[in-house]
Design an enzyme around this catalytic site. Structure first.
Site, mmCIF file in Angstrom:
data_model
loop_
_atom_site.group_PDB
_atom_site.id
_atom_site.type_symbol
_atom_site.label_atom_id
_atom_site.label_comp_id
_atom_site.label_asym_id
_atom_site.label_seq_id
_atom_site.Cartn_x
_atom_site.Cartn_y
_atom_site.Cartn_z
ATOM 1 N N TRP A 182 -18.507 3.783 19.880
ATOM 2 C CA TRP A 182 -19.969 3.797 19.986
ATOM 3 C C TRP A 182 -20.434 2.418 20.432
ATOM 4 C CZ3 TRP A 182 -23.513 0.698 17.273
ATOM 5 C CH2 TRP A 182 -24.844 0.919 17.665
ATOM 6 N N GLU A 223 -19.272 8.657 20.759
ATOM 7 C CA GLU A 223 -20.496 9.014 20.021
ATOM 8 C C GLU A 223 -21.716 8.775 20.908
ATOM 9 O OE1 GLU A 223 -21.124 6.585 16.526
ATOM 10 O OE2 GLU A 223 -22.794 7.815 15.810
ATOM 11 N N HIS A 261 -28.849 11.072 15.795
ATOM 12 C CA HIS A 261 -28.898 10.591 17.178
ATOM 13 C C HIS A 261 -29.468 11.572 18.185
ATOM 14 C CE1 HIS A 261 -25.715 7.201 16.600
ATOM 15 N NE2 HIS A 261 -26.699 7.152 15.724
ATOM 16 N N ASP A 295 -30.768 6.359 9.191
ATOM 17 C CA ASP A 295 -29.564 6.160 8.384
ATOM 18 C C ASP A 295 -29.822 6.062 6.893
ATOM 19 O OD1 ASP A 295 -27.385 6.001 10.462
ATOM 20 O OD2 ASP A 295 -28.708 4.446 11.233
ATOM 21 N N ASP A 325 -22.141 8.266 7.695
ATOM 22 C CA ASP A 325 -22.620 7.065 8.395
ATOM 23 C C ASP A 325 -24.089 6.825 8.072
ATOM 24 O OD1 ASP A 325 -23.019 4.915 10.039
ATOM 25 O OD2 ASP A 325 -23.129 6.078 11.896
HETATM 26 C C1 RNT Z 1 -25.130 3.686 15.286
HETATM 27 C C2 RNT Z 1 -24.000 4.637 15.191
HETATM 28 C C3 RNT Z 1 -22.686 4.062 14.747
HETATM 29 C C4 RNT Z 1 -22.823 3.021 13.655
HETATM 30 C C5 RNT Z 1 -21.532 2.575 13.037
HETATM 31 C C6 RNT Z 1 -21.719 1.344 12.221
HETATM 32 O O1 RNT Z 1 -26.314 4.269 15.533
HETATM 33 O O2 RNT Z 1 -24.351 5.713 14.360
HETATM 34 O O3 RNT Z 1 -21.815 5.074 14.378
HETATM 35 O O4 RNT Z 1 -23.674 3.467 12.651
HETATM 36 O O5 RNT Z 1 -20.574 2.445 13.997
HETATM 37 ZN ZN ZN Z 2 -22.870 7.087 13.776
#
Ligand code: RNT
Ligand code: ZN
Length: 416
Positions: A182, A223, A261, A295, A325
């Site tokens: 990511w 991701e 996301h 988050d 996460d």
């Molecule tokens: C960020 C992504 C990613 C991070 C981690 C720390 O928006 O979700 O996965 O949260 O890699």
């Molecule tokens: Zn993530």
């Protein structure tokens, strides 16, 4: 076995559900615990700010500031979590104690030896992530998609180093290692070129994936994201980009969906069965977005339940890699780790105790009114009693675990 479980078991049996079997299945489903909730995504390799479009808010006391504290906190959190864990490690959590610092493009398996020791102690697997943020080589908000070759090469070398570390994790633990790519690459304002960065990102990821690895052991994934803080207008690794990337390289990588996301009315629960039609395996970051990719700590909300339902009712527990996460710095971090993990487990138990075959039959015979009524009835089944039995079998409290965490806060966290 308590009276309440006996009674719940009989009630579920009337719906054709074997709660003993559900409990046994749940015990074998790994859920990856993200180490970065323990220290607000700080890591051990830098003193700089958290960048890459993500942010933690809050300054609750007692966060882990070194490897010893990290492992101490994870041990404590594990003692309150039922079921099978994995630990999800970011490259920024390299441990340099013995031989001094090396930059991210030069990381080696030995810098993660203590993580392997921790995993072996608990008899669990490890997942891994290259860290493409919180680093001065993230230039003008870009890493793998930068127009500057030196920047791209640095990060490509980091990605390759991380493949080698993932292979080491898998070999040492005997459990496949999911390695998630990511980046927060993107722009705050309307770009003048949307495709250029994506072409560079594509080529960089392909170069990382050219590093040799055994796809049965190392599971790279990509991701996607809709936007980040400070990158509101454009994200290089958009949903279409990463999904196409994974589809074109199905023999060596998987898509990863983070349910924070997407646009707010899109749901990952609906995307799981769509992807399962095409991909042998896929990966998830389960989180709780509030209004945006915020988050928050996972709770047992409708979407978490529905994500678990789609995994279970499509018989995909062996095809979907589940990881957590989220990062909340405003509350006790052990409580955040434990509560999020338990919420995922509750959602999975709920799914395993749902008469999904019956719902499917009602749908396929167009008995939609009966299906609606049956689905609503199922919500009132005594899941709490099955959860209590599961926790008892796993040797952890079914509820009321905050007193224990508070004691740890007083005895350990506040003394840091
Ligand atoms: C960020 C992504 C990613 C991070 C981690 C720390 O928006 O979700 O996965 O949260 O890699
Ligand atoms: Zn993530």
């Amino acid at each position: 076995m308590g009276e309440r479980y006996e009674s719940a078991k009989a009630i579920y049996a009337k719906f054709g559900i074997d709660t003993d079997a559900a409990i046994e299945t749940l015990k074998k489903v790994p859920v990856a615990v993200h180490c970065w909730q323990a220290d607000d995504v700080t890591g051990f390799d830098n003193d700089g700010p958290l960048t890459g479009g993500i942010q933690t808010t809050g300054d609750y006391p007692g966060k882990a500031t070194n490897p010893d504290q990290m492992f101490e906190d994870l041990d404590k959190a594990f003692s309150l979590m039922p079921g099978l864990k994995k630990v999800n490690v970011h490259a920024s959590y390299a441990i340099f104690e013995e031989d001094g610092f090396v930059d991210r493009d030069k990381l080696e398996p030995r810098h993660f030896k203590r993580w392997v020791e921790f995993a072996k102690k608990h008899g669990i697997g490890l997942d891994f992530n290259p860290t493409f943020f919180s680093h001065p080589m993230m230039k003008d908000g870009l890493t793998l998609s930068s127009p500057d070759k030196e920047v791209r090469d640095f990060w490509i070398n980091h990605g390759k180093a991380c493949i080698r570390i993932s292979q080491y994790f898998a070999e040492e633990t005997g459990i496949p290692c999911v390695m998630n790519i990511w980046t927060g690459d993107g722009f705050k304002d309307v770009p003048g070129d949307r495709m250029g960065p994506r072409m560079r990102y594509k080529e960089s990821i392909e170069e990382i994936l050219s590093e040799p690895y055994d796809f049965n052991k190392v599971k790279p994934c990509v991701e996607s994201k809709v936007f980040g803080i400070g990158a509101e207008a454009y994200t290089v690794g958009s949903a279409e980009f990463t999904l196409s990337m994974a589809a074109m390289h199905k023999d060596k990588c998987m898509p990863l969906m983070d349910n924070g996301h997407y646009h707010p009315t899109e749901v990952v629960s609906d995307k799981i069965p769509a992807l399962l039609c095409f991909f042998p395996e896929l990966a998830l970051h389960v989180t709780r977005g509030i209004r945006w990719d915020s988050d928050h700590v996972l709770i047992l909300d409708d979407e978490t339940k529905e994500i678990a339902q789609e995994i279970v009712r499509n018989d995909a527990l062996g095809r979907v890699y589940i990881a957590l996460d989220y990062f909340d710095a405003s509350i006790n971090r052990i409580s955040a780790l434990v509560t999020g993990f338990r919420s995922m487990q509750k959602a999975l138990l709920n799914a395993l105790c749902t008469p999904n075959a019956y719902f499917k039959e009602l749908q396929d015979t167009n008995q939609m009114s009966r299906k609606m009524v049956a689905m609503e009835d199922a919500k009132m089944l005594p899941l709490g009693d099955v959860w209590a039995e599961y926790c008892e079998q796993c040797g952890v409290p079914a509820c009321g675990y905050y007193d224990d965490i508070e004691k740890y806060e007083k005895d350990v966290l506040l003394k840091r």
